[in-house]
Design an enzyme around this catalytic site. Structure first.
Site, PDB file in Angstrom:
ATOM      1  CE1 TYR A 102      31.228   0.471   0.801  1.00  0.00           C
ATOM      2  CE2 TYR A 102      28.748   0.473   0.260  1.00  0.00           C
ATOM      3  CZ  TYR A 102      30.251   0.834   0.237  1.00  0.00           C
ATOM      4  OH  TYR A 102      30.541   1.362  -1.189  1.00  0.00           O
ATOM      5  N   GLY A 128      52.660  14.851 -14.308  1.00  0.00           N
ATOM      6  CA  GLY A 128      51.362  15.540 -14.140  1.00  0.00           C
ATOM      7  C   GLY A 128      50.192  14.301 -13.876  1.00  0.00           C
ATOM      8  CB  SER A 150      26.954   3.587  -1.598  1.00  0.00           C
ATOM      9  OG  SER A 150      26.256   2.673  -1.690  1.00  0.00           O
ATOM     10  CE  LYS A 196      31.088   4.505   0.265  1.00  0.00           C
ATOM     11  NZ  LYS A 196      32.127   5.198  -0.693  1.00  0.00           N
TER      12      LYS A 196
END
Ligand code: ZN
Length: 651
Positions: free
Chosen positions: A548, A448, A535, A552
């Site tokens: 980046y 699991g 972010s 985001k």
């Protein structure tokens, strides 16, 4: 069936109890003898008490221990004389019997001995072995089973009619033993229930068990061959998720669904009819209810039929003191021959799947022999609603918030993704981590809690991974879309296409692929939700991280559109915006030192460079993620939650 006895191993045993534990493990190792608690063993011995008095005692397998792995600690010592005295009573409720057997313990803190303790005490031999061997039960449950036993064993085996386990079974054994010399028999078969062997020698008692079961197996094999059923993949994973949703609705909460073996589709109707005629052994009714659901193209109608039949079965008890268990099937046979189990958690679903496999093999023989004659409805219901079983259910711990839920976390090999996987698992969910980093197959490798290695930018690989999740666990309720990469410091003027494309491919496009592939399953999820990891840069970008920050920001917009599109389906979609989480792989000690120096700060000052002066951990982000999907915020979608210690540019 082969004997597993090994004289060298057996010689290690220093005491009666060591030897008893050894041969018990041999029995436990054979799932065709005992499956999930079906069977128990004992040894009679002596004990000198604190006052120097010598007592006759019996060590009986205690409940909660697994025969396959237990040592001496799995047995509870009872005062034999006191237990035998109980068998002298004419009547005793099962609850009182349990209490009396508890009182007969030598150690007040020992676990409760098996419910069959009095039977073990009555059998006048040192070692008693008891199993619910499949082959014996298969023969016992087909019409004319008793005659078949006579054909196989002659008069070497004593066959007793079925009596419900508990005090009534003890009385049956008491009366039989009073008039019968058991040493004339290799075994006693309790019809529809199981088999007992016994001897003053541990080896001989064990060997008799193997011998009588082997003879039953050989008889079946020689006359009818063998069932060659295997597991097959779900042809239609969306159909599996829809069926699991229907079962969860009947269960009143999320269930896990496991694959069992498949049978030829042409056998489904015949097996379905046979399966209505009783379980293989009575205790199977506790794991799997009296029969499975039969599911066709439209699982809803099959489940509705199961529900109404089960409600009828319960109602015929006409006992106002009983509370009906949730009327959901613990397993189902699909019209193409596939078979799946359903349970409130992974363990229960796995037990149900194993019991279903064993049952299907028995149905193979029943079909060949021409009929099946298991216990009738009333006996099964008496067992399913037995006061001792009901009491066990009442003692169960309440499930954690996410028990029965199935979650996928992308980028789970480290950092925030790993923390999310851990927290979701702690809260009871089955969690499958996806990552390109091969270490995930080791960091997530428990039942699991499983890691799959794949490239999340490859949509076909993502689709395969989700199909695997649904095939193995039944559906998908939670997606934590976290995968991300960060490449340091290039201003737009010098930012190369390769970096730009790579960052957008992982931080933005891969999330679109994961969400796109997940939607058909989330539609059938239980309180389904998606959380994306954004972010601080979305609200407060910095120079030198264009790719980046853009990725985001794009991801946040994707989340907002998904929230709009999926709200009608009941799927929530939210974002968490972390900042300054330094216990991730992005932040090596060198990167941390360089960045701190750039601001003229110590590392500690740099780490707590936020309004609350808080050091933010991956786990803090994971707990925020959980709030969106564990029922804390059921009416929230399209929201963005900062986890950044407070940032004046964001506020
Ligand atoms: Zn039994």
């Amino acid at each position: 069936m082969q004997s597993r006895w090994n004289n060298t191993d057996a010689a290690q045993a220093k005491t009666d109890l060591d030897l008893r534990a050894y041969s018990s493990r041999l029995i436990g190792a054979d799932t065709a003898l005992v499956l999930h608690g079906g069977g128990n063993t004992s040894v009679k011995s002596t004990h000198t008490d604190r006052f120097g008095e010598k007592l006759d005692i019996i060590w009986v397998k205690a409940s909660g221990f697994d025969l396959a792995s237990m040592g001496p600690e799995g047995f509870t010592a009872l005062d034999l004389r006191r237990v035998l005295k109980l068998a002298g009573l004419e009547s005793l409720s099962d609850a009182d019997m349990v209490n009396e057997v508890l009182c007969a313990r030598l150690d007040a803190s020992a676990a409760a001995a098996s419910i069959e303790a009095i039977v073990h005490a009555l059998i006048p031999f040192k070692f008693v072995d008891h199993s619910h061997a499949d082959a014996i039960l298969t023969i016992s449950n087909t019409p004319g089973g008793k005659e078949r036993f006579a054909e196989i064993y002659g008069d070497r085996v004593l066959v007793l009619p079925y009596i419900k386990p508990g005090f009534d079974l003890a009385i049956q054994f008491r009366d039989v033993i009073a008039n019968t010399d058991l040493s004339a028999y290799d075994a006693v078969i309790s019809e529809n229930h199981g088999v007992f062997t016994f001897d003053d020698d541990a080896f001989r008692s064990y060997e008799k068990m193997i011998l009588v079961v082997d003879e039953a197996e050989a008889w079946l094999r020689n006359n009818y061959g063998r069932a060659e059923f295997t597991q097959t993949d779900a042809g239609d994973p969306v159909g599996v998720a829809a069926a699991r949703k229907g079962v969860s609705d009947l269960a009143g909460g999320a269930v896990i669904s496991r694959k069992s073996k498949s049978i030829p589709g042409s056998n489904v109707q015949r097996y379905g009819a046979l399966l209505r005629k009783g379980t293989l052994t009575p205790e199977h009714v506790i794991h799997n209810k009296p029969y499975p659901a039969m599911l066709g193209d439209d699982p809803e109608s099959g489940l509705a039929a199961f529900r109404s039949e089960y409600v009828g079965y319960f109602g015929r008890a006409e006992d106002a003191d009983l509370t009906m268990l949730a009327p959901f099937p613990h397993w189902a046979l699909f019209e193409d021959g596939r078979c799946r189990s359903f349970g409130p958690n992974l363990k229960r679903a796995s037990i149900s799947a194993d019991v279903a496999d064993t049952t299907l093999e028995a149905m193979y023989y029943a079909d060949q022999i021409g009929d099946w004659q298991g216990l009738g409805e009333q006996d099964l219901r008496d067992l399913e609603y037995w006061e001792l079983e009901q009491a066990k259910l009442k003692r169960q711990k309440p499930a954690s918030e996410l028990t029965g839920k199935i979650a996928v976390v992308s980028g789970a090999a480290a950092g925030i993704g790993q923390a999310c996987a851990e927290v979701l698992f702690e809260k009871g969910a089955v969690v499958i981590g996806l990552d390109i980093d091969p270490s995930i197959s080791e960091t997530m490798s428990k039942p699991g809690y499983e890691g799959l290695v794949l490239d999340l930018t490859d949509e076909a690989a993502v689709a395969n991974a989700l199909a695997y999740v649904v095939d193995n666990y039944g559906g998908l309720d939670i997606v934590v879309s976290n995968a991300g990469i960060f490449r340091t410091g290039a201003k737009i003027e010098t930012l190369g296409d390769e970096d730009w494309d790579a960052i957008l491919a992982v931080n933005l496009s891969s999330h679109r692929k994961l969400i796109k592939q997940a939607v058909p399953f989330l539609r059938h999820g239980i309180n389904p939700g998606i959380v994306v990891i954004g972010s601080r840069n979305v609200a407060a970008p910095g120079g030198g991280a264009a790719a980046y920050s853009v990725s985001k920001a794009g991801l946040t917009q994707l989340m907002r559109v998904a929230a709009l599109e999926l709200a009608p389906e009941g799927v929530t979609v939210n974002a968490v915006h972390p900042d300054a989480v330094f216990d991730t792989r992005l932040w090596t000690p060198e990167a941390l030192a360089t960045s701190a120096a750039r601001y003229g700060l110590t590392i500690d000052e740099y780490k707590t460079r936020n309004l609350l002066k808080a050091e933010i951990k991956s786990r803090d982000v994971a707990l925020a993620v959980c709030a969106f999907i564990d029922g804390t915020l059921p009416a929230t979608t399209g929201a963005q939650l900062p986890v950044d210690g407070g940032n004046d540019r964001v506020i």
